[in-house]
Motif scaffolding. Structure first.
Motif, PDB file in Angstrom:
ATOM      1  N   TYR A 111      -7.731   0.958   8.390  1.00  0.00           N
ATOM      2  CA  TYR A 111      -6.888   1.631   7.412  1.00  0.00           C
ATOM      3  C   TYR A 111      -7.486   2.950   6.932  1.00  0.00           C
ATOM      4  CZ  TYR A 111      -3.846   2.282   3.377  1.00  0.00           C
ATOM      5  OH  TYR A 111      -2.948   2.795   2.467  1.00  0.00           O
ATOM      6  N   TYR A 112      -8.782   2.939   6.602  1.00  0.00           N
ATOM      7  CA  TYR A 112      -9.392   4.140   6.032  1.00  0.00           C
ATOM      8  C   TYR A 112      -9.789   5.169   7.085  1.00  0.00           C
ATOM      9  CZ  TYR A 112      -9.477   1.703   1.557  1.00  0.00           C
ATOM     10  OH  TYR A 112      -9.111   1.055   0.401  1.00  0.00           O
ATOM     11  N   SER A 113      -9.589   4.880   8.368  1.00  0.00           N
ATOM     12  CA  SER A 113      -9.859   5.856   9.433  1.00  0.00           C
ATOM     13  C   SER A 113      -8.584   6.539   9.909  1.00  0.00           C
ATOM     14  CB  SER A 113     -10.529   5.156  10.632  1.00  0.00           C
ATOM     15  OG  SER A 113     -11.753   4.576  10.253  1.00  0.00           O
ATOM     16  N   LYS A 114      -7.463   6.037   9.459  1.00  0.00           N
ATOM     17  CA  LYS A 114      -6.174   6.504   9.948  1.00  0.00           C
ATOM     18  C   LYS A 114      -5.936   7.986   9.647  1.00  0.00           C
ATOM     19  CE  LYS A 114      -1.227   5.398   9.409  1.00  0.00           C
ATOM     20  NZ  LYS A 114      -0.745   6.585   8.669  1.00  0.00           N
TER      21      LYS A 114
ATOM     22  N   LEU B 277      -7.392  -4.033   6.931  1.00  0.00           N
ATOM     23  CA  LEU B 277      -6.173  -3.775   7.694  1.00  0.00           C
ATOM     24  C   LEU B 277      -6.426  -2.866   8.888  1.00  0.00           C
ATOM     25  CD1 LEU B 277      -3.510  -3.140   4.915  1.00  0.00           C
ATOM     26  CD2 LEU B 277      -3.895  -5.236   6.215  1.00  0.00           C
ATOM     27  N   GLU B 278      -5.652  -3.082   9.928  1.00  0.00           N
ATOM     28  CA  GLU B 278      -5.597  -2.169  11.077  1.00  0.00           C
ATOM     29  C   GLU B 278      -4.159  -1.693  11.198  1.00  0.00           C
ATOM     30  OE1 GLU B 278      -7.142  -4.434  14.340  1.00  0.00           O
ATOM     31  OE2 GLU B 278      -9.167  -3.691  13.993  1.00  0.00           O
TER      32      GLU B 278
ATOM     33  N   LEU C 114       0.809  -1.211   0.000  1.00  0.00           N
ATOM     34  CA  LEU C 114       0.000   0.000   0.000  1.00  0.00           C
ATOM     35  C   LEU C 114       0.849   1.270   0.000  1.00  0.00           C
ATOM     36  CD1 LEU C 114      -2.793  -1.186   2.417  1.00  0.00           C
ATOM     37  CD2 LEU C 114      -3.151  -0.368   0.084  1.00  0.00           C
ATOM     38  N   GLU C 115       2.165   1.135   0.047  1.00  0.00           N
ATOM     39  CA  GLU C 115       3.039   2.299  -0.042  1.00  0.00           C
ATOM     40  C   GLU C 115       3.264   2.662  -1.500  1.00  0.00           C
ATOM     41  OE1 GLU C 115       6.659   1.702   2.027  1.00  0.00           O
ATOM     42  OE2 GLU C 115       5.745   1.805   4.013  1.00  0.00           O
TER      43      GLU C 115
ATOM     44  N   MET D 247      -1.281   4.647   0.182  1.00  0.00           N
ATOM     45  CA  MET D 247      -2.222   4.968  -0.881  1.00  0.00           C
ATOM     46  C   MET D 247      -3.660   4.793  -0.412  1.00  0.00           C
ATOM     47  SD  MET D 247      -0.374   3.315  -4.256  1.00  0.00           S
ATOM     48  CE  MET D 247      -0.251   1.640  -3.583  1.00  0.00           C
ATOM     49  N   TYR D 248      -4.515   5.677  -0.895  1.00  0.00           N
ATOM     50  CA  TYR D 248      -5.945   5.633  -0.607  1.00  0.00           C
ATOM     51  C   TYR D 248      -6.705   5.745  -1.921  1.00  0.00           C
ATOM     52  CZ  TYR D 248      -4.567   6.289   4.229  1.00  0.00           C
ATOM     53  OH  TYR D 248      -3.995   6.118   5.462  1.00  0.00           O
TER      54      TYR D 248
END
Length: 308
Positions: free
Chosen positions: A131-134, A114-115, A58-59, A67-68
């Motif tokens: 992941y998407y709350s980070k 992912l967490e 994801l980098e 990446m998002y």
């Protein structure tokens, strides 16, 4: 410093807890200090996080940030973030194939499971987030670093409060004083020539915390004014535990201000532009200065206290 202003070096006399001392106007400087790498909304878990090979995938290979969506990929499966897709002119940086508009939906879906830890884990945040709350958490994380509050130059240093205090003292030569009361005398010759100026920042150690006292001249609309205000070196919720007052006057007249110090999370300019402080019209400031009104000699007294 106020936009468009010139950093000046002039005398400012000041007293704290009954002692007299000198403070100068902010000195223009090119800051070569080393930034300290180190932002709470959202609740995370405390403990281990999932960190297999997917996390590394994801980098973004270009900027190395996570990446998002939308995550893009080339026909050969090489991925990169949407920001970098525009930067590489639609050419895969790995294989040089044309990227097109292919999204890596599989990787976006896997990321949901992912967490991951907060990026400020090394500064004390040990919560784990989906992941998407980070990103949302990190924008408000109470452990995120603070920007340097020095207003006399464009300083890029960010760090924790303890390191920031040392930085202000050693690198900006800011005056540090103990005590919750102060008595400043701001002096400037030819004040009519000063439209935008920032005096040297002063930091007070009070109740085991640090407070920044600002004083500057600028144009409020078409009116030249002076403004004094206090900022708290900590988060907004902590700042609300304190109050302060400022007073200026002479010849049987005075202006007073009472408020809550603003957190240094709010920029110096944001506080100034919100007029959240003691504002003194120039004509009144020169009247308080006495004499022939050709020199600014303005005494500002203040007190900081903790709300019960």
């Amino acid at each position: 410093m106020a936009p468009g202003g010139s950093a000046l070096k002039e005398v400012l006399e000041s007293t704290s807890t009954g002692m007299d001392y000198e403070v100068k106007m902010a000195k223009a400087e090119v800051n070569n200090n080393k930034p300290t790498k180190s932002g709470s909304a959202g609740v995370g878990k405390y403990g281990m996080h999932s960190n297999n090979g997917v996390y590394e995938l994801l980098e973004c290979p270009v900027c190395t940030n996570l990446m998002y969506p939308p995550i893009h990929q080339c026909p050969n499966g090489h991925t990169l973030c949407s920001n970098c897709k525009a930067r590489v002119q639609n050419t895969c940086p790995t294989c040089r194939y044309e990227l097109g508009n292919i999204r890596c939906l599989a990787l976006e879906k896997v990321a949901e499971s992912l967490e991951v830890p907060c990026r400020y884990q090394s500064l004390g945040c040990h919560d784990i987030f989906p992941y998407y709350s980070k990103l949302k958490h990190e924008q408000h994380c109470r452990f995120r670093p603070y920007a340097c509050p020095y207003a006399g130059s464009e300083c890029s240093v960010t760090c924790d409060i303890h390191t920031l205090v040392v930085h202000l003292k050693d690198d900006h030569k800011v005056d540090m004083h103990d005590g919750c009361t102060f008595n400043h005398r701001y002096v400037k010759s030819n004040p009519h020539e000063v439209e935008n100026a920032t005096w040297m920042l002063t930091v007070f150690n009070c109740f085991g915390r640090q407070f920044c006292l600002h004083f500057e001249a600028f144009q409020l609309g078409k009116a030249p004014v002076y403004m004094a205000f206090l900022r708290f070196m900590g988060d907004e919720n902590e700042a609300k535990k304190f109050s302060y007052s400022l007073e200026v006057g002479a010849h049987g007249r005075k202006l007073t201000w009472q408020g809550i110090p603003r957190s240094i999370r709010d920029s110096h300019r944001k506080v100034r532009d919100s007029q959240d402080g003691l504002i003194i019209p120039r004509n009144l400031a020169l009247y308080f200065s006495g004499g022939d009104r050709q020199e600014l000699k303005l005494r500002v007294t203040g007190r900081i206290w903790k709300e019960e």
